[in-house]
Design a protein around this motif. Sequence first.
Motif, PDB file in Angstrom:
ATOM      1  N   VAL A 163       0.636  -1.324  -0.131  1.00  0.00           N
ATOM      2  CA  VAL A 163       0.026   0.119   0.241  1.00  0.00           C
ATOM      3  C   VAL A 163       0.924   1.132  -0.067  1.00  0.00           C
ATOM      4  O   VAL A 163       0.745   2.100  -0.784  1.00  0.00           O
ATOM      5  CB  VAL A 163      -0.869   0.043   1.240  1.00  0.00           C
ATOM      6  CG1 VAL A 163      -1.697   1.307   1.275  1.00  0.00           C
ATOM      7  CG2 VAL A 163      -2.256  -1.223   0.936  1.00  0.00           C
ATOM      8  N   GLN A 164       1.932   1.390   0.831  1.00  0.00           N
ATOM      9  CA  GLN A 164       2.812   2.481   0.925  1.00  0.00           C
ATOM     10  C   GLN A 164       3.597   2.547  -0.475  1.00  0.00           C
ATOM     11  O   GLN A 164       3.653   3.804  -1.023  1.00  0.00           O
ATOM     12  CB  GLN A 164       3.927   2.138   2.160  1.00  0.00           C
ATOM     13  CG  GLN A 164       3.163   2.516   3.519  1.00  0.00           C
ATOM     14  CD  GLN A 164       4.219   2.152   4.444  1.00  0.00           C
ATOM     15  OE1 GLN A 164       5.276   1.222   4.264  1.00  0.00           O
ATOM     16  NE2 GLN A 164       3.897   2.574   5.613  1.00  0.00           N
ATOM     17  N   ALA A 165       3.966   1.404  -1.074  1.00  0.00           N
ATOM     18  CA  ALA A 165       4.919   1.583  -2.321  1.00  0.00           C
ATOM     19  C   ALA A 165       3.865   2.178  -3.365  1.00  0.00           C
ATOM     20  O   ALA A 165       4.056   2.998  -3.982  1.00  0.00           O
ATOM     21  CB  ALA A 165       5.338   0.407  -2.843  1.00  0.00           C
ATOM     22  N   ALA A 166       2.551   1.646  -3.406  1.00  0.00           N
ATOM     23  CA  ALA A 166       1.403   1.977  -4.453  1.00  0.00           C
ATOM     24  C   ALA A 166       1.125   3.419  -4.226  1.00  0.00           C
ATOM     25  O   ALA A 166       0.902   3.963  -5.538  1.00  0.00           O
ATOM     26  CB  ALA A 166       0.223   1.077  -4.340  1.00  0.00           C
ATOM     27  N   ASP A 167       1.110   3.855  -3.046  1.00  0.00           N
ATOM     28  CA  ASP A 167       0.743   5.174  -3.008  1.00  0.00           C
ATOM     29  C   ASP A 167       1.796   6.146  -3.624  1.00  0.00           C
ATOM     30  O   ASP A 167       1.535   7.049  -4.118  1.00  0.00           O
ATOM     31  CB  ASP A 167       0.369   5.594  -1.431  1.00  0.00           C
ATOM     32  CG  ASP A 167      -0.885   5.042  -0.998  1.00  0.00           C
ATOM     33  OD1 ASP A 167      -1.872   4.759  -1.740  1.00  0.00           O
ATOM     34  OD2 ASP A 167      -0.832   5.212   0.476  1.00  0.00           O
ATOM     35  N   LYS A 168       3.179   5.763  -3.208  1.00  0.00           N
ATOM     36  CA  LYS A 168       4.145   6.522  -3.812  1.00  0.00           C
ATOM     37  C   LYS A 168       4.263   6.451  -5.224  1.00  0.00           C
ATOM     38  O   LYS A 168       4.607   7.322  -5.923  1.00  0.00           O
ATOM     39  CB  LYS A 168       5.555   5.933  -3.021  1.00  0.00           C
ATOM     40  CG  LYS A 168       6.646   6.831  -3.339  1.00  0.00           C
ATOM     41  CD  LYS A 168       7.854   6.122  -2.639  1.00  0.00           C
ATOM     42  CE  LYS A 168       9.096   7.115  -2.817  1.00  0.00           C
ATOM     43  NZ  LYS A 168      10.374   6.670  -2.095  1.00  0.00           N
ATOM     44  N   VAL A 169       4.005   5.367  -5.801  1.00  0.00           N
ATOM     45  CA  VAL A 169       4.031   4.903  -7.364  1.00  0.00           C
ATOM     46  C   VAL A 169       2.746   5.980  -7.851  1.00  0.00           C
ATOM     47  O   VAL A 169       2.987   6.832  -8.989  1.00  0.00           O
ATOM     48  CB  VAL A 169       4.166   3.783  -7.744  1.00  0.00           C
ATOM     49  CG1 VAL A 169       3.735   3.520  -9.249  1.00  0.00           C
ATOM     50  CG2 VAL A 169       5.375   2.997  -7.389  1.00  0.00           C
ATOM     51  N   GLY A 170       1.705   5.882  -7.278  1.00  0.00           N
ATOM     52  CA  GLY A 170       0.370   6.520  -7.803  1.00  0.00           C
ATOM     53  C   GLY A 170       0.781   7.967  -7.620  1.00  0.00           C
ATOM     54  O   GLY A 170       0.245   8.763  -8.629  1.00  0.00           O
ATOM     55  N   TYR A 171       1.460   8.450  -6.634  1.00  0.00           N
ATOM     56  CA  TYR A 171       1.416  10.056  -6.853  1.00  0.00           C
ATOM     57  C   TYR A 171       2.386  10.235  -7.784  1.00  0.00           C
ATOM     58  O   TYR A 171       2.239  11.434  -8.480  1.00  0.00           O
ATOM     59  CB  TYR A 171       2.191  10.437  -5.522  1.00  0.00           C
ATOM     60  CG  TYR A 171       2.534  11.651  -5.306  1.00  0.00           C
ATOM     61  CD1 TYR A 171       1.789  12.816  -5.113  1.00  0.00           C
ATOM     62  CD2 TYR A 171       4.012  12.183  -5.417  1.00  0.00           C
ATOM     63  CE1 TYR A 171       1.899  14.105  -4.953  1.00  0.00           C
ATOM     64  CE2 TYR A 171       4.381  13.637  -5.463  1.00  0.00           C
ATOM     65  CZ  TYR A 171       3.360  14.380  -5.240  1.00  0.00           C
ATOM     66  OH  TYR A 171       3.720  15.989  -5.043  1.00  0.00           O
ATOM     67  N   ALA A 172       3.500   9.760  -8.063  1.00  0.00           N
ATOM     68  CA  ALA A 172       4.499  10.046  -9.257  1.00  0.00           C
ATOM     69  C   ALA A 172       3.681  10.000 -10.611  1.00  0.00           C
ATOM     70  O   ALA A 172       3.812  10.785 -11.326  1.00  0.00           O
ATOM     71  CB  ALA A 172       5.612   9.092  -9.435  1.00  0.00           C
ATOM     72  N   LEU A 173       3.010   8.966 -10.670  1.00  0.00           N
ATOM     73  CA  LEU A 173       2.142   8.485 -11.973  1.00  0.00           C
ATOM     74  C   LEU A 173       1.119  10.020 -12.240  1.00  0.00           C
ATOM     75  O   LEU A 173       0.824  10.396 -13.319  1.00  0.00           O
ATOM     76  CB  LEU A 173       1.421   7.298 -12.259  1.00  0.00           C
ATOM     77  CG  LEU A 173       2.319   6.159 -12.235  1.00  0.00           C
ATOM     78  CD1 LEU A 173       1.255   4.781 -11.978  1.00  0.00           C
ATOM     79  CD2 LEU A 173       3.082   5.985 -13.521  1.00  0.00           C
ATOM     80  N   ARG A 174       0.528  10.268 -11.310  1.00  0.00           N
ATOM     81  CA  ARG A 174      -0.570  11.183 -11.052  1.00  0.00           C
ATOM     82  C   ARG A 174       0.150  12.645 -11.615  1.00  0.00           C
ATOM     83  O   ARG A 174      -0.392  13.360 -12.222  1.00  0.00           O
ATOM     84  CB  ARG A 174      -1.272  11.498  -9.910  1.00  0.00           C
ATOM     85  CG  ARG A 174      -2.477  10.373  -9.655  1.00  0.00           C
ATOM     86  CD  ARG A 174      -3.316  10.967  -8.518  1.00  0.00           C
ATOM     87  NE  ARG A 174      -2.582  11.105  -7.447  1.00  0.00           N
ATOM     88  CZ  ARG A 174      -2.082   9.976  -6.425  1.00  0.00           C
ATOM     89  NH1 ARG A 174      -2.316   8.754  -6.795  1.00  0.00           N
ATOM     90  NH2 ARG A 174      -1.431  10.502  -5.276  1.00  0.00           N
TER      91      ARG A 174
END
Length: 193
Positions: A12-23
């Motif tokens: 969840v933490q990694a996905a949040d970080k990746v999601g922020y970069a993708l957005r």
Amino acid sequence: MAVAEAVRAPLVQAADKVGYALRRQANPGSSGLGADCYVHAALGRELLASLGFNARLVVGEAAWGIGEGCGDVISHTPREKAHSPEGMSPEQMAVAYHAWLVVNENIVDFTTYQLKRKARALDAADGGHITVTWRPDVLVLPAAGVMGLRQVAQSHNAGVAFYQEHPELLELMALMYEVDPDNLTPTRLLLAG
């Protein structure tokens, strides 16, 4: 249950970080925002790999209950009236499907932040009104929490989701949507920042 959540927490933490970069990468410059799930998934897979997660890119059908009213649903499936983002070619519109990742029995969807935008576009197209009370920036959903399409379509609960893989579509989507390698470098920089 606490053990399962503890195992999921790093994802969840990694996905949040990746999601922020993708957005950050997609919002300013994406002309295909809302029709870019494959690109989000492909870039997300690479970024998650750099954080130590092995993700499998999946293509299939999806639907999300985004409000508590009847019809507060967005779907990407040929079985239901679905959202077709602006600017899609006839070939793309004929393939009403979605792309996401699977990591350790969890669905990871980096495009759920677009659900409100999709609801507005659908409202503009059909004159309806979809209430959006649920639109996570990134969805990390245990596969066991996935509901059936009919259940999601008939639910009056926000936060329910349907995902069904269609492996035969992965090759087709890969031909239709090409990930620009030049997009990976700035997204990696956003991830590191």
